[in-house]
Design a protein around this motif. Structure first.
Motif, PDB file in Angstrom:
ATOM      1  N   GLY A  90      38.625  48.840  49.627  1.00  0.00           N
ATOM      2  CA  GLY A  90      38.700  47.583  50.365  1.00  0.00           C
ATOM      3  C   GLY A  90      37.332  47.021  50.690  1.00  0.00           C
ATOM      4  O   GLY A  90      36.305  47.497  50.218  1.00  0.00           O
ATOM      5  N   PHE A  91      37.322  45.999  51.529  1.00  0.00           N
ATOM      6  CA  PHE A  91      36.073  45.325  51.897  1.00  0.00           C
ATOM      7  C   PHE A  91      35.317  46.131  52.949  1.00  0.00           C
ATOM      8  O   PHE A  91      35.895  46.589  53.931  1.00  0.00           O
ATOM      9  N   LYS A  92      34.025  46.313  52.744  1.00  0.00           N
ATOM     10  CA  LYS A  92      33.175  47.012  53.711  1.00  0.00           C
ATOM     11  C   LYS A  92      31.898  46.197  53.906  1.00  0.00           C
ATOM     12  O   LYS A  92      31.470  45.465  53.025  1.00  0.00           O
ATOM     13  N   LYS A  93      31.294  46.356  55.056  1.00  0.00           N
ATOM     14  CA  LYS A  93      30.036  45.658  55.318  1.00  0.00           C
ATOM     15  C   LYS A  93      29.176  46.466  56.284  1.00  0.00           C
ATOM     16  O   LYS A  93      29.609  47.490  56.818  1.00  0.00           O
ATOM     17  N   GLY A  94      27.965  46.002  56.487  1.00  0.00           N
ATOM     18  CA  GLY A  94      27.075  46.619  57.457  1.00  0.00           C
ATOM     19  C   GLY A  94      26.780  48.072  57.162  1.00  0.00           C
ATOM     20  O   GLY A  94      26.632  48.493  56.020  1.00  0.00           O
ATOM     21  N   GLU A  95      26.708  48.865  58.218  1.00  0.00           N
ATOM     22  CA  GLU A  95      26.337  50.264  58.103  1.00  0.00           C
ATOM     23  C   GLU A  95      27.374  51.066  57.318  1.00  0.00           C
ATOM     24  O   GLU A  95      27.027  52.014  56.601  1.00  0.00           O
TER      25      GLU A  95
ATOM     26  N   TYR B 135      31.080  51.095  42.663  1.00  0.00           N
ATOM     27  CA  TYR B 135      30.999  49.660  42.409  1.00  0.00           C
ATOM     28  C   TYR B 135      31.283  48.971  43.727  1.00  0.00           C
ATOM     29  O   TYR B 135      32.271  49.284  44.396  1.00  0.00           O
ATOM     30  N   PHE B 136      30.432  48.031  44.125  1.00  0.00           N
ATOM     31  CA  PHE B 136      30.791  47.222  45.283  1.00  0.00           C
ATOM     32  C   PHE B 136      30.479  45.763  44.994  1.00  0.00           C
ATOM     33  O   PHE B 136      29.468  45.419  44.399  1.00  0.00           O
ATOM     34  N   GLY B 137      31.428  44.912  45.384  1.00  0.00           N
ATOM     35  CA  GLY B 137      31.288  43.485  45.123  1.00  0.00           C
ATOM     36  C   GLY B 137      32.648  42.842  44.954  1.00  0.00           C
ATOM     37  O   GLY B 137      33.696  43.437  45.241  1.00  0.00           O
TER      38      GLY B 137
ATOM     39  N   GLU C 206      36.880  38.275  37.485  1.00  0.00           N
ATOM     40  CA  GLU C 206      36.764  38.448  36.032  1.00  0.00           C
ATOM     41  C   GLU C 206      35.336  38.701  35.570  1.00  0.00           C
ATOM     42  O   GLU C 206      35.073  39.587  34.753  1.00  0.00           O
ATOM     43  N   GLU C 207      34.388  37.927  36.119  1.00  0.00           N
ATOM     44  CA  GLU C 207      33.017  37.993  35.606  1.00  0.00           C
ATOM     45  C   GLU C 207      32.301  39.296  35.933  1.00  0.00           C
ATOM     46  O   GLU C 207      31.255  39.606  35.359  1.00  0.00           O
ATOM     47  N   LYS C 208      32.870  40.113  36.824  1.00  0.00           N
ATOM     48  CA  LYS C 208      32.203  41.347  37.245  1.00  0.00           C
ATOM     49  C   LYS C 208      32.459  42.540  36.310  1.00  0.00           C
ATOM     50  O   LYS C 208      31.803  43.572  36.430  1.00  0.00           O
ATOM     51  N   GLY C 209      33.433  42.430  35.414  1.00  0.00           N
ATOM     52  CA  GLY C 209      33.623  43.483  34.411  1.00  0.00           C
ATOM     53  C   GLY C 209      34.207  44.784  34.930  1.00  0.00           C
ATOM     54  O   GLY C 209      34.042  45.836  34.284  1.00  0.00           O
ATOM     55  N   VAL C 210      34.926  44.742  36.050  1.00  0.00           N
ATOM     56  CA  VAL C 210      35.455  45.979  36.636  1.00  0.00           C
ATOM     57  C   VAL C 210      36.534  46.598  35.757  1.00  0.00           C
ATOM     58  O   VAL C 210      36.676  47.828  35.695  1.00  0.00           O
ATOM     59  N   ALA C 211      37.284  45.770  35.030  1.00  0.00           N
ATOM     60  CA  ALA C 211      38.308  46.305  34.122  1.00  0.00           C
ATOM     61  C   ALA C 211      37.659  47.170  33.041  1.00  0.00           C
ATOM     62  O   ALA C 211      38.167  48.255  32.708  1.00  0.00           O
ATOM     63  N   THR C 212      36.532  46.724  32.510  1.00  0.00           N
ATOM     64  CA  THR C 212      35.815  47.517  31.510  1.00  0.00           C
ATOM     65  C   THR C 212      35.334  48.830  32.123  1.00  0.00           C
ATOM     66  O   THR C 212      35.360  49.885  31.472  1.00  0.00           O
TER      67      THR C 212
END
Length: 324
Positions: free
Chosen positions: A204-209, A150-152, A156-162
């Motif tokens: 944590g937060f990741k970006k790019g390559e 999962y990335f993002g 609440e609206e992303k449903g990660v708890a579910t």
């Protein structure tokens, strides 16, 4: 406007801090306005159409005071009241009829705007496009990893708890969670409480390559959204890199993922249905996963094409300029 003398003003975001004042200026100077509707602020004061974790359409027809009554925006009645005032003013002022053309990245958002009857202006669905960083090469090598991703945003609206509750139902599933957000600590605690820390990694937060490598090395990408998604870039980017997706049947997600072709669709909020689709992807052969991945690339190449988007957008501009 006086200095640049634009032919068109194309607005992407204006609610909350920026305000819609630019639209009145455009109308004063007889400049056509196009608005790309990236969220649901037009029809929902809290912009997500989520009311304490549940989908809510109480404000869709314009009764925005429901936001205050439900205290559904940041659990603050004061913030709800401010959101209500903005929504009420925008509607009463006829703002949405001053916009000449709405662009929605999903048909779902177009239908919601039409249901609201906020505007008589033209509404067009145009899927978002990917940047040149994503080549959508059908022949690119595809790695079939052993963990899901999962990335993002962790909200609440992303449903990660579910998603975490679903992972707890099967001890063979490994998950990596990439991103940050207001629920990060709460989700980490939930992972501990569910005794799945050994199988769930918060990266944590990741970006790019670096982010692309997380995507490439996963088995599939999961977006378990519980809010009305539009055309999320997370799934678009994953598909362009050859990853099948598991998504909830909500908002614009079923317009991007075709069940069994380039991923799987599960019932939103349903952890049992979600884990059944995860296990289905887990037990599929590498050849089956790769086939879905190549189908995902082909879909991305056809539907998230920058050149096609620009061509259609310029056509909309020219049509509006002819009217002027």
């Amino acid at each position: 406007v006086k200095d640049e003398k634009p032919d068109i003003i194309h607005v992407n975001l204006f609610h909350r801090v920026l305000t819609a004042s630019i639209i009145d200026v455009a109308k004063k100077h007889k400049i056509p306005v196009v608005f790309t509707m990236h969220d649901l602020n037009c029809v929902c004061p809290n912009h997500t159409m989520l009311n304490h974790g549940k989908n809510c359409e109480l404000c869709l027809k314009g009764d925005y005071y429901n936001c205050v009554k439900q205290v559904c925006f940041k659990n603050s009645r004061a913030k709800c009241f401010m959101a209500y005032l903005e929504s009420r003013y925008n509607k009463k002022s006829g703002l949405y009829n001053k916009i000449d053309c709405f662009i929605t990245p999903s048909s779902f958002y177009q239908h919601k705007l039409e249901e609201s009857k906020l505007t008589s202006s033209k509404i067009i669905t145009m899927r978002n496009f990917l940047s040149d960083d994503y080549k959508c090469d059908v022949n690119q090598p595809i790695t079939v990893g052993d963990s899901f991703l999962y990335f993002g945003r962790l909200s609440e609206e992303k449903g990660v708890a579910t998603l975490l509750k679903a992972v707890a139902l099967n001890k063979s599933i490994k998950l990596k969670v990439v991103g940050t957000g207001p629920l990060e600590e709460e989700l980490k605690k939930l992972s501990t409480d569910l005794n799945i820390d050994s199988r769930v990694e918060f990266c944590g937060f990741k970006k790019g390559e670096e982010l692309k490598n997380y995507i490439r090395n996963s088995r599939a990408v999961i977006l378990p959204s519980e809010g009305y998604e539009n055309g999320p870039y997370s799934i678009m980017e994953a598909m362009a890199l050859g990853k099948p997706a598991i998504v909830s049947k909500i908002g614009g997600l079923p317009e991007i993922v075709e069940d069994g072709y380039n991923g799987y669709i599960f019932k939103a909020f349903d952890k049992e249905d979600l884990i059944s689709k995860i296990v289905k992807m887990q037990t599929a052969s590498d050849n089956e996963i790769e086939k879905m991945g190549r189908n995902a690339i082909a879909f991305a190449k056809e539907n998230f094409n920058k050149d096609k988007y620009i061509q259609q957008l310029v056509g909309i501009y020219n049509e509006l300029l002819k009217r002027e």
